[in-house]
Scaffold this motif. Sequence first.
Motif, PDB file in Angstrom:
ATOM      1  N   UNK B  74       0.839  -1.201   0.000  1.00 44.34           N
ATOM      2  CA  UNK B  74       0.000   0.000   0.000  1.00 44.34           C
ATOM      3  C   UNK B  74       0.874   1.252   0.000  1.00 44.34           C
ATOM      4  N   UNK B 219      -2.280  -4.491  -6.997  1.00 46.35           N
ATOM      5  CA  UNK B 219      -3.178  -4.613  -8.132  1.00 46.35           C
ATOM      6  C   UNK B 219      -4.540  -3.979  -7.833  1.00 46.35           C
ATOM      7  N   UNK B 220      -4.993  -4.154  -6.579  1.00 49.99           N
ATOM      8  CA  UNK B 220      -6.279  -3.564  -6.195  1.00 49.99           C
ATOM      9  C   UNK B 220      -6.193  -2.052  -6.048  1.00 49.99           C
ATOM     10  N   UNK B 221      -4.960  -1.528  -5.984  1.00 50.27           N
ATOM     11  CA  UNK B 221      -4.776  -0.093  -5.867  1.00 50.27           C
ATOM     12  C   UNK B 221      -5.277   0.474  -4.551  1.00 50.27           C
ATOM     13  N   UNK B 222      -5.087  -0.304  -3.463  1.00 46.95           N
ATOM     14  CA  UNK B 222      -5.521   0.182  -2.154  1.00 46.95           C
ATOM     15  C   UNK B 222      -4.596   1.310  -1.704  1.00 46.95           C
ATOM     16  N   UNK B 223      -5.183   2.383  -1.172  1.00 48.23           N
ATOM     17  CA  UNK B 223      -4.368   3.530  -0.764  1.00 48.23           C
ATOM     18  C   UNK B 223      -4.216   3.553   0.746  1.00 48.23           C
TER      19      UNK B 223
END
Lengths: 445, 417
Positions: B74, B219-223
Motif C-alpha cells: 500500500x 493490483x487492487x490499488x488500495x491507498x
Amino acid sequence: MGKFNDLNEISIHFSHTEGIPLITTEGKKLGKLKDFFVDYEEVYPAVLAIQYKSNNQLFYVEWEYVKNFTLKEVIIEHDCFIGRSRSFPKAKTNKVITSLLANQFSGSTMEFPPLGKIILDRQVVDTSGKKVVRVNDIQFIRSGQNLRVTHAAIGMRSMMRRLGYEKFIDFVVKAINPKSLYLKNEVLINWKFVHAVPNKNVRSNVRLTLSDDEIKKLHPADLADILEDLDSYGRELIFSNLDPKLAAETLQEVEDEVKISLIKNEKPEVIAKIIEEMDVDDAADTLNELSDTKAEQIISKIEDTETADEIRELREYQETTAGGLMSKEYFEVAPESDKKSILEKFKKEHDYIENIIDIFVTGESGELVGICPIQNLLLCDDNVLVKNIMISEDIKSTEPETHWKIVASMMSKYNLMNIPVIGEDKTMLGIISVDDLLPWLLDEK
Amino acid sequence: MTKKLNVPPFVTKIIVLLGIVGPGLITANIDNDAGGIATYSLAGAKTGYRLLWVLLPITVALIMVQEMSARMGIASGKGLADLIREKFGLRITFYSLILLIFADLGNTMAEFAGIASAGEIFGISKYISVPVSSLLVWLLVLKGDYKIVERVFLFGCLVYLTYIASGVVISPDWGEIATAILVPDVQSITSSDLPIIVGLLGTSITPWMQFYIQSAVVEKGITTKHLWHSKIDVIVGCTSMLIVTLFIIICCAATLFHSGVVITDAKDAALALEPLAGKYSSVLFGVGLFNASFFAAALLPLATSYYVCEGMGWESGVDKTFKEAPNFFTIFTLLIVISAALVLIPNIGLFNILIGSQIINGVFIPIVLIYILKLCNDPDVMGEYTNTPTYNFFSYLIIFFMILVNLGMFYFEFFKK
C-alpha cells in the motif's frame, strides 16, 4: 596532467566502479566509491562529483579535485572540500561555494540525487523503444577531462556483469558458439531516450529535472502501455503532468483497472476537465467505473452543460448494449439542406465529430428519415438537395437495448461502418461505429 | 428512456461479495493447498493435540508478516520483488529469486503429488492423472482467466468446511482441546516433532504468499486511506485459516491418532472425515484434495514466473507472445514440466513430497522475512508507515524462533541420527 592518464578503457561500466578506493595525493584513504552525481540537465550528463562511503556514512568530492581515475584506485587532491550529504547541491548560476549558501535560502539551488540510486535497478521509460525497462548497468565514456553518461544497459550480458559471471559466461558461450550474438551485442539504450520514472523512494526535496517532453511526444496508445507497466506512484505522477487532451486520449487506451486507479485519487475538477476532452461514449464508460456519487460529483463539475447532460443520458444504458456503446456525436442535417450548406456545416463540425462517414438526415422532431454516405454527396452537383439523394428505404438501424454482439453481426452482414441507434418514434439517439465495437470483439473489455 | 437491463439479484449479490473478498482472505486460503492439508493431517495423526498450542503463535506471526507485506504494497505501490531489486540490487535479487523458484518447484511438486494422491483414491494411476492434469493446468493458465482460476479455487476450498462439520460430529473433549491450544506444552516436544513444527510453520507462512499478498494489494490499488481495512482483511483471513487448520488437526487427532493409524498416503488421511461422511469420506477428501492441488498447481507457477520477471526486469504476462516474453513462458512451463516429471518417478513417496516441500518453505521463510523487515524500516520505501520499535522487536523475535527451530531440526535430523 590528465585525469585519465592511466585508464586504458574508453568506456567504463558503473558496475566496475563500485567499491574502488579513493585515496588522497598524500596517500590517505578516504573511503570506497559508491555512486556518481551527474548533471542531469545535459543530454549526456557529465559527472559532477563522486559519492563515497566511509564508516557507513556518505560523502562526496567534486570532480575537479579528482587527480587520477583508474578502475583500481581514484586519486583525490589533498585537503580538498569534502561534502557530507546524500544529495549534491548544484547552484544554478555559479558554483562558488559562498554563494551556494545564499542560494539555498533563496531557493535557487538544486539537490541532485545520486545517479545509481535513481537509475540502477530501477524501471525507466525507454522513449525510443516505447516501453518500460529495468536498468542493469550504466555506461560512461571519457570525453576530455570529463566522464559522461552515455547508455543504460538492459540486456542479459549486463545482468551477468552485475552478477560477476561475465567472464565465466563469456567463456562458456565462446566454447559453444563463438559467433553468438550474445558476445557482440550489448542491449543498450542511448541516454537521450532514457526517461527516469518519478520515484517515491527518492527523498522529496530532491528533484529530478528531466523534462517530460519526450513522454508527451509519445502516441497515447504507447503511453498507455507504459503507464500500465509502472507502479502506481510513478504512473499517477506522469499522468497528472499530462495536459487534459493527452490525458483523455491516454485514458481511453489503458486497461480498466489502471484507468480506475488513475482517476480514483484525482480531484473531481481535474477529472471533469479530462472527461470533457473525451468522446461522450468513452466518457460515460469511464464514469461507469466509479461509484454513482463520485461520478455525479464529476459530471456536475463539467462546464459544458450540454456535454454533461449527454453523459448522464448515456450512463442510463447498460454498458454491453447499443445504448451504452453509442456516441452522441454524429453529423446531422435537415432534409431540405443542399450540398453547399452541408459542406459549410461539415467545415464547422468536423472537429468535434469522430470519423464522419454518413450524413444522417433527421426530421423536425429528430426522427431519422434517411442516410446519405458522404461520398455520394461529394459526387453530386452543388445545388442538389440531400433528400433527393439519401437512402430512405430499409434503413439498417438498431435499438438502444440491443446487445453489442447482435449489433456487430448486423454491421458485418450489411458491411456497415456505422449504424444509427434509434429510439421510440424513430428518434435518432446516436451512432455506433466499427471502432466502438472493435475492443469488444477483441475481448479487450 | 430505457433503464439498465435487469440481472437476477442473486447474481449481483455474488459479484458484489466476490468483489469484497480481500487480498488477505484470498492469500490465507490459497495457503490451504495440498501440502497444507497433508502437513496438518500428519501433525494430527502423529502428535494428537500435543502440538495444537504451536498454531496460536504461528497465526500471530502470520498476521504480523502478512500485515507488513500488505502495508508495504500500500505504502510503496510496488511488488515485493520490485522492492528487493531496488533496495538490495541485482545480486541479492537474483539469488533470492533462485531460492524462490526452488521452493516453489517443491510446492508445485507438492500440488502434483496432491493430484496423484487424489487420483489414487479413485483408482486412477498417477501416470495418467499427472500428465493429463499438467497439460490441463498449462492450458488453463495460457487460455484461461487468472482471476477466474483464483475464484474457482476459493470456491472449492469450501470443501474444508466439512472438517469443521466432522469435528462437531466427533464431539471431542473441547476442554482438553482448549487447554492444548492455550497452554504451551514445551516439555513433551521430542526431536521427531521438530520437522512437523517446521512443516507447520512452512505451510502457514510461505515465502511466495508474501509476494502474492503484496501484488494483490498493489493490483487492487488500495491507498493508505484504507490501511485499516487491509489490516482487518489480513486478520480475518489468517483467523479463518487458523480455524480450518485447527479442525483438520483435531479431526485427524480424534480419529487417526486415537486408533494409532500411521499416515502413509491420502487414503489414510481421508479417514478423518469418516465420522461425518462415512464410507463417502474418501470421495469427499479426494475431490477436495484434487481441487486444491489442481488450481494451486496453476496459480503457483504463474505467480512465481511473474515475480521472477518483475525482479529481473523481464517482460511478463500471459497476453504476450512467447517471442515477447520468452523468460516468462520458459520459467512457467519448466516449473510445471519438471515438477510433474519428478512426481512421476516410480516408487517416490507422494506423502513425503507433500511434507518435504513445506519443510523447504519453513527453512527459506526467515530469509524472506529479514528482507521484508529491512524494507519495512526504510523510510524511503514506507514513508511515514515504517514499523514501530515494538513491532520490530516482536518481528525479530519471530525470526529468531524460526531460525532456532530450523537449527534444532537440522541438528536432530542430520547429526543425532
